[in-house]
Design a protein around this motif. Sequence first.
Motif, PDB file in Angstrom:
ATOM      1  N   THR A  32      33.190  -4.007 -10.580  1.00 33.82           N
ATOM      2  CA  THR A  32      32.931  -5.205 -11.399  1.00 33.82           C
ATOM      3  C   THR A  32      32.543  -4.749 -12.806  1.00 33.82           C
ATOM      4  OG1 THR A  32      30.736  -5.201 -10.437  1.00 33.82           O
ATOM      5  CG2 THR A  32      32.311  -6.726  -9.477  1.00 33.82           C
ATOM      6  N   GLY A  33      31.925  -5.606 -13.587  1.00 29.73           N
ATOM      7  CA  GLY A  33      31.565  -5.249 -14.967  1.00 29.73           C
ATOM      8  C   GLY A  33      32.622  -5.776 -15.927  1.00 29.73           C
ATOM      9  N   LYS A  34      32.435  -5.440 -17.209  1.00 29.35           N
ATOM     10  CA  LYS A  34      33.339  -5.986 -18.222  1.00 29.35           C
ATOM     11  C   LYS A  34      34.685  -5.255 -18.236  1.00 29.35           C
ATOM     12  CE  LYS A  34      29.903  -5.899 -21.062  1.00 29.35           C
ATOM     13  NZ  LYS A  34      28.905  -5.599 -21.897  1.00 29.35           N
ATOM     14  N   THR A  35      34.631  -3.944 -18.025  1.00 27.64           N
ATOM     15  CA  THR A  35      35.844  -3.133 -18.205  1.00 27.64           C
ATOM     16  C   THR A  35      37.014  -3.539 -17.311  1.00 27.64           C
ATOM     17  OG1 THR A  35      34.321  -1.353 -18.752  1.00 27.64           O
ATOM     18  CG2 THR A  35      36.649  -0.751 -18.512  1.00 27.64           C
ATOM     19  N   PRO A  36      36.804  -3.747 -16.000  1.00 32.35           N
ATOM     20  CA  PRO A  36      37.987  -3.991 -15.147  1.00 32.35           C
ATOM     21  C   PRO A  36      38.596  -5.385 -15.273  1.00 32.35           C
ATOM     22  CG  PRO A  36      36.008  -3.676 -13.789  1.00 32.35           C
ATOM     23  CD  PRO A  36      35.573  -3.636 -15.203  1.00 32.35           C
ATOM     24  N   ILE A  37      37.974  -6.277 -16.050  1.00 36.08           N
ATOM     25  CA  ILE A  37      38.494  -7.652 -16.127  1.00 36.08           C
ATOM     26  C   ILE A  37      39.954  -7.656 -16.603  1.00 36.08           C
ATOM     27  CG2 ILE A  37      38.261  -9.876 -17.356  1.00 36.08           C
ATOM     28  CD1 ILE A  37      35.243  -9.581 -17.094  1.00 36.08           C
ATOM     29  N   LEU A 128      36.941   2.627 -10.766  1.00 37.90           N
ATOM     30  CA  LEU A 128      35.569   2.808 -11.264  1.00 37.90           C
ATOM     31  C   LEU A 128      35.465   2.504 -12.746  1.00 37.90           C
ATOM     32  CD1 LEU A 128      34.476   6.357  -9.940  1.00 37.90           C
ATOM     33  CD2 LEU A 128      33.784   4.138  -9.022  1.00 37.90           C
ATOM     34  N   GLY A 129      34.296   2.011 -13.157  1.00 39.00           N
ATOM     35  CA  GLY A 129      33.896   2.034 -14.562  1.00 39.00           C
ATOM     36  C   GLY A 129      32.854   3.132 -14.682  1.00 39.00           C
ATOM     37  N   ILE A 130      32.271   3.264 -15.854  1.00 40.09           N
ATOM     38  CA  ILE A 130      31.173   4.229 -16.020  1.00 40.09           C
ATOM     39  C   ILE A 130      30.094   3.562 -16.865  1.00 40.09           C
ATOM     40  CG2 ILE A 130      32.383   5.308 -17.994  1.00 40.09           C
ATOM     41  CD1 ILE A 130      31.019   7.964 -17.246  1.00 40.09           C
ATOM     42  N   GLY A 131      28.848   3.746 -16.479  1.00 37.82           N
ATOM     43  CA  GLY A 131      27.745   3.182 -17.268  1.00 37.82           C
ATOM     44  C   GLY A 131      27.499   4.037 -18.507  1.00 37.82           C
ATOM     45  N   GLN A 132      26.833   3.460 -19.497  1.00 32.88           N
ATOM     46  CA  GLN A 132      26.483   4.256 -20.685  1.00 32.88           C
ATOM     47  C   GLN A 132      25.588   5.431 -20.306  1.00 32.88           C
ATOM     48  OE1 GLN A 132      25.271   2.004 -24.227  1.00 32.88           O
ATOM     49  NE2 GLN A 132      26.033   0.181 -23.203  1.00 32.88           N
ATOM     50  N   GLY A 134      26.048   7.141 -17.589  1.00 31.14           N
ATOM     51  CA  GLY A 134      26.821   8.019 -16.703  1.00 31.14           C
ATOM     52  C   GLY A 134      26.845   7.568 -15.254  1.00 31.14           C
ATOM     53  N   HIS A 135      26.319   6.366 -14.955  1.00 36.51           N
ATOM     54  CA  HIS A 135      26.332   5.949 -13.551  1.00 36.51           C
ATOM     55  C   HIS A 135      27.738   5.546 -13.099  1.00 36.51           C
ATOM     56  CE1 HIS A 135      25.283   1.379 -14.295  1.00 36.51           C
ATOM     57  NE2 HIS A 135      26.566   1.614 -14.450  1.00 36.51           N
ATOM     58  N   ILE A 136      27.989   5.688 -11.804  1.00 35.93           N
ATOM     59  CA  ILE A 136      29.185   5.124 -11.173  1.00 35.93           C
ATOM     60  C   ILE A 136      28.685   4.260 -10.014  1.00 35.93           C
ATOM     61  CG2 ILE A 136      31.036   6.712 -11.863  1.00 35.93           C
ATOM     62  CD1 ILE A 136      30.481   8.437  -9.432  1.00 35.93           C
ATOM     63  N   LYS A 198      30.684   2.723 -27.057  1.00 36.18           N
ATOM     64  CA  LYS A 198      29.420   2.888 -26.327  1.00 36.18           C
ATOM     65  C   LYS A 198      29.577   3.827 -25.128  1.00 36.18           C
ATOM     66  CE  LYS A 198      27.186  -1.488 -27.368  1.00 36.18           C
ATOM     67  NZ  LYS A 198      26.899  -2.807 -26.802  1.00 36.18           N
ATOM     68  N   LYS A 199      30.815   4.032 -24.685  1.00 32.38           N
ATOM     69  CA  LYS A 199      31.036   4.880 -23.512  1.00 32.38           C
ATOM     70  C   LYS A 199      31.375   6.325 -23.891  1.00 32.38           C
ATOM     71  CE  LYS A 199      30.349   1.516 -20.694  1.00 32.38           C
ATOM     72  NZ  LYS A 199      31.324   0.816 -19.882  1.00 32.38           N
ATOM     73  N   ALA A 200      31.514   6.606 -25.186  1.00 30.32           N
ATOM     74  CA  ALA A 200      32.027   7.919 -25.602  1.00 30.32           C
ATOM     75  C   ALA A 200      31.161   9.077 -25.091  1.00 30.32           C
ATOM     76  CB  ALA A 200      32.158   7.969 -27.122  1.00 30.32           C
TER      77      ALA A 200
HETATM   78  P1  PGA Z   1      30.954  -2.298 -17.886  1.00 28.85           P
HETATM   79  O1  PGA Z   1      30.131  -1.566 -16.731  1.00 28.85           O
HETATM   80  O2  PGA Z   1      32.381  -2.234 -17.469  1.00 28.85           O
HETATM   81  O3  PGA Z   1      30.403  -3.685 -17.898  1.00 28.85           O
HETATM   82  O4  PGA Z   1      30.694  -1.526 -19.131  1.00 28.85           O
HETATM   83  C1  PGA Z   1      30.549  -0.328 -16.262  1.00 28.85           C
HETATM   84  C2  PGA Z   1      29.514   0.213 -15.304  1.00 28.85           C
HETATM   85  O5  PGA Z   1      28.318  -0.027 -15.513  1.00 28.85           O
HETATM   86  O6  PGA Z   1      29.911   0.886 -14.346  1.00 28.85           O
END
Ligand code: PGA
Length: 265
Positions: A32-37, A128-132, A134-136, A198-200
């Motif tokens: 879930t989250g913003k990225t996979p939309i 998967l997405g990745i948190g700022q 580094g979480h998965i 923000k993810k760089a």
């Molecule tokens: P985001 O979340 O797609 O909303 O940035 C990613 C995540 O936290 O895994």
Amino acid sequence: MLDSAGKVAERGAELVARVLRVRPNAVLGLATGKTPIKLYRQLIGKYRAGELSFGRVSTFNLDEYLGIEPDDPRSYRAYMEREFFGHVDIDRANTHIPACPPGENPKQVGPRYEERIRHAGGIDLQILGIGQNGHIGFNEPSSSLNSRTRVKTLAGKTVEDNSELLSPGEFQPRLAITMGIATIMQARRVLLLATGAKKAAAVAQMVEGPVTAMCPASILQMHEYVTVLVDEAAAAALKNRAYYDLTFRENEALDERFGAYYADS
Ligand code: PGA
């Protein structure tokens, strides 16, 4: 590395489609989250165009908040319904989310979820997405790299990032049930999407930093088959970019010529 978030979603959807062509009854791990939309929009488009069916697919979501009911619009069940399930031909009985029914011990949910994944034959493709940070999933920094589905306390940074999606004063969950890092590592293939500046830093740590529980995504360096799709902004801190672009193009050329190869198909 791709030019834009839109291209990341397009390429990601193509990869999911390739897996479903080889294995129409694939087990997908969903995020879930913003990225996979945008990725879900692409998949819905392919379904509407008659290119894809989810009729035989099963899904396992990475995580769910604790203390939020499934019909609450903030739940990940509601998110999945809104962004994906409600628009394709998936059988809801085959969709799984690690939610804790009211009154049940949340600590029992994890082992049950693991059993369901095993029973389904394991996850073919985990998105998967990745948190700022580094979480998965909700495996926050310092999570055991060998963890299984369990209750996790959200990190302060995650609570802050997620608060963007809530109205001021709304109850904000601080606990969740998440697939563990070992659960994710058992997926046969992983597709990680990251977009935006923000993810760089997290992307660079994941790909080029040490394998450490302080950046849970870094464990993916030890996975057999991971595809990382990033846009320009999310790729900005990578040192070895030219090489990654080259390997990506070479791989694509091989796949185009011979078709995508799955050792177990
Ligand atoms: P985001 O979340 O797609 O909303 O940035 C990613 C995540 O936290 O895994």
